[in-house]
Design a protein around this motif. Structure first.
Motif, PDB file in Angstrom:
ATOM      1  N   TYR A  31       6.004  -6.730   7.661  1.00 18.76           N
ATOM      2  CA  TYR A  31       6.216  -5.666   6.680  1.00 18.76           C
ATOM      3  C   TYR A  31       7.606  -5.068   6.862  1.00 18.76           C
ATOM      4  CZ  TYR A  31       1.253  -5.748   5.539  1.00 18.76           C
ATOM      5  OH  TYR A  31       0.011  -6.124   5.121  1.00 18.76           O
ATOM      6  N   VAL A  57       5.116   2.386  -4.514  1.00 21.31           N
ATOM      7  CA  VAL A  57       3.944   1.759  -5.146  1.00 21.31           C
ATOM      8  C   VAL A  57       4.325   1.142  -6.503  1.00 21.31           C
ATOM      9  CG1 VAL A  57       1.678   2.225  -6.173  1.00 21.31           C
ATOM     10  CG2 VAL A  57       2.257   3.211  -3.946  1.00 21.31           C
ATOM     11  N   CYS A  82       6.625  -2.257  -5.278  1.00 17.73           N
ATOM     12  CA  CYS A  82       6.247  -3.277  -4.293  1.00 17.73           C
ATOM     13  C   CYS A  82       4.808  -3.722  -4.546  1.00 17.73           C
ATOM     14  CB  CYS A  82       6.363  -2.723  -2.880  1.00 17.73           C
ATOM     15  SG  CYS A  82       7.982  -1.999  -2.561  1.00 17.73           S
ATOM     16  N   ALA A  83       4.521  -4.969  -4.227  1.00 20.04           N
ATOM     17  CA  ALA A  83       3.178  -5.498  -4.453  1.00 20.04           C
ATOM     18  C   ALA A  83       2.166  -4.834  -3.518  1.00 20.04           C
ATOM     19  CB  ALA A  83       3.172  -7.007  -4.246  1.00 20.04           C
ATOM     20  N   GLU A  84       2.577  -4.611  -2.267  1.00 16.26           N
ATOM     21  CA  GLU A  84       1.693  -3.942  -1.313  1.00 16.26           C
ATOM     22  C   GLU A  84       2.455  -2.876  -0.547  1.00 16.26           C
ATOM     23  OE1 GLU A  84      -0.097  -6.363   1.765  1.00 16.26           O
ATOM     24  OE2 GLU A  84      -0.957  -4.589   2.725  1.00 16.26           O
ATOM     25  N   VAL A  85       1.910  -1.676  -0.556  1.00 20.02           N
ATOM     26  CA  VAL A  85       2.506  -0.593   0.229  1.00 20.02           C
ATOM     27  C   VAL A  85       1.440  -0.089   1.184  1.00 20.02           C
ATOM     28  CG1 VAL A  85       3.764   1.573   0.168  1.00 20.02           C
ATOM     29  CG2 VAL A  85       3.852   0.059  -1.801  1.00 20.02           C
ATOM     30  N   ARG A  86       1.739  -0.176   2.446  1.00 15.63           N
ATOM     31  CA  ARG A  86       0.781   0.246   3.462  1.00 15.63           C
ATOM     32  C   ARG A  86       1.248   1.609   3.946  1.00 15.63           C
ATOM     33  NH1 ARG A  86      -1.416  -4.428   7.491  1.00 15.63           N
ATOM     34  NH2 ARG A  86      -3.016  -3.133   8.466  1.00 15.63           N
ATOM     35  N   ILE A  87       0.506   2.630   3.572  1.00 14.23           N
ATOM     36  CA  ILE A  87       0.974   3.991   3.801  1.00 14.23           C
ATOM     37  C   ILE A  87       0.206   4.647   4.941  1.00 14.23           C
ATOM     38  CG2 ILE A  87       1.297   6.264   2.766  1.00 14.23           C
ATOM     39  CD1 ILE A  87       1.491   4.876   0.064  1.00 14.23           C
TER      40      ILE A  87
END
Lengths: 276, 276
Positions: free
Chosen positions: A110, A173, A176-181
């Motif tokens: 990531y 968000v 990006c395709a995936e946002v890990r918050i």
């Protein structure tokens, strides 16, 4: 002058823990100031012989070294492990969390985005745990033109405002395709901010006691200014200006997470003596 | 009456692909309507003998079954694999994505939150891939009182508005330690929405052509109504009311992702015939 104290204010868990550790290691050396409050650092020096050294290279070999609440960069920790006699880790556990997240998430591929102040020691520590170059921003605007990857992980400096964090999160968000918050804003910060927001709406003037370098104290000032134009940040009672209080009836007081109770008490007593 | 077409409108990649698949499987049966547009479904029946069956239990054994663009629940797919002669999968690849995300994330222990309409077939398909009970909401309000876990994963129905998705995301970020956000809103939806938003600000009346059950068409109506009070959703030109156009100079036209070009052309020609 009537004074109202914010329901939640002052020392947080991490700061209390760090001061206890410092007090129980007389003669220890902290790498950078233990907390962002000069007066408390002076007290630790005078009463417990705990001194401050800015650079890991300048530490006398074989010292007892106390790691500040904000944590230190990974490389500095490695050097310390070689040179120090003993390491006392006073890093706030809420700061260790974003450090670990950056380490694991960057290893998993990531791209790391840190919401915070790149010059703040906590952020410099957190950054150092990312195995790829992290992006550090204070606002979504700074992300315009940034080369964002498909998969990003977002953490926050522990002492920031949640609204601003959400602004950065929303920007990501959308792109990006995936946002890990990971919401790494600490509860004490959040609680102190909520109490300050509430109090600043019902008083004529707000005094925020705390270090000028303290991130969470600066956030408290920013929140109070949203609701009360007469909000002032002071390090101690000597910085109070009686003129601020002319024609005011009620004064609210809050304090940063690194502001000791003895400073807050003096500030309150001084303000209570004003006529308004 | 002058007519302006939205820069982007109508058939998306997934719908085009599904219709091609249906046309090349004459006499096939779709499980539920292939797309949310009655007129196009009628055309497929009349011209290609493609019919619709609502329930997997009622399918004649040994049929050629076409899976609709919205996908179907996992259990239905398992039953089909047993009973159908041939399965033609016209699930939009952008819908397969949130299905897979739900499957993997729930296996990894994340609580699944789906932003979408629980009654929509796409959402029912996506839900079925979560190994734990997912939470489905249309707004952050519906999350009040929900038992949220520390680690949650959020996906969106592909045809929703990004602003509303961000509202749900922000709610979760404030309450959960980790929120893994997958922006599964499809680009065609986003592009059509942006074009509709733009056009609705420069015309006197907006006509949105599309199925009344179509999620993305309903979102287009909602966006147009923000900027142009005279916005109307119609299935085809027969629903146009000439009175809507009295004293209007310019009419904007857009269409949902499942609205065929031949319907749009008829709508445009009819409106061009009005005097205004």
């Amino acid at each position: 002058m009537k004074v109202k104290l914010a329901d939640k204010h002052g020392f947080c868990f991490g700061v209390k823990r760090a001061i206890k550790l410092a007090e129980s290691h007389q003669g220890g050396i902290t790498l950078g100031p233990l907390i962002h409050n000069k007066k408390e650092i002076e007290r630790l020096k005078n009463d417990f012989g705990v001194t401050v050294e800015e650079s890991v290279e300048n530490l006398p070999r074989g010292s007892e070294v106390i790691i500040r609440t904000h944590g230190i960069p990974k490389d500095d920790l490695a050097k310390l492990t070689q040179s120090a006699e003993k390491i006392i880790d006073a890093t706030c556990p809420f700061v260790t969390k974003p450090q670990k997240i950056c380490e694991i998430m960057s290893q998993e591929g990531y791209q790391i985005i840190i919401f915070g102040d790149i010059n703040h020691p906590e952020v410099q520590g957190v950054m150092s745990y990312s195995s790829s170059e992290p992006i550090v921003v204070m606002s979504p605007k700074e992300l315009f033109g940034a080369k964002l990857k498909e998969k990003v992980a977002l953490v926050s400096q522990t002492t920031k405002k949640i609204e601003d964090f959400l602004g950065v999160a929303s920007f990501l968000v959308q792109r990006c395709a995936e946002v890990r918050i990971f919401n790494t804003i600490c509860n004490a910060t959040f609680d102190n901010q909520e109490a300050a927001r509430h109090l600043s709406q019902e008083v004529d003037i707000m005094i925020i006691a705390g270090g000028k370098n303290s991130s969470n104290t600066k956030q408290l000032l920013s929140i109070c200014l949203e609701h009360c134009q007469d909000s002032y940040l002071i390090e101690d009672e000597s910085e109070l200006d009686p003129q601020w209080f002319t024609n005011k009836k009620t004064c609210g007081v809050t304090a940063g997470a690194s502001t000791p109770e003895w400073i807050i008490e003096r500030v309150v007593r001084t303000i209570e003596g004003y006529k308004g």
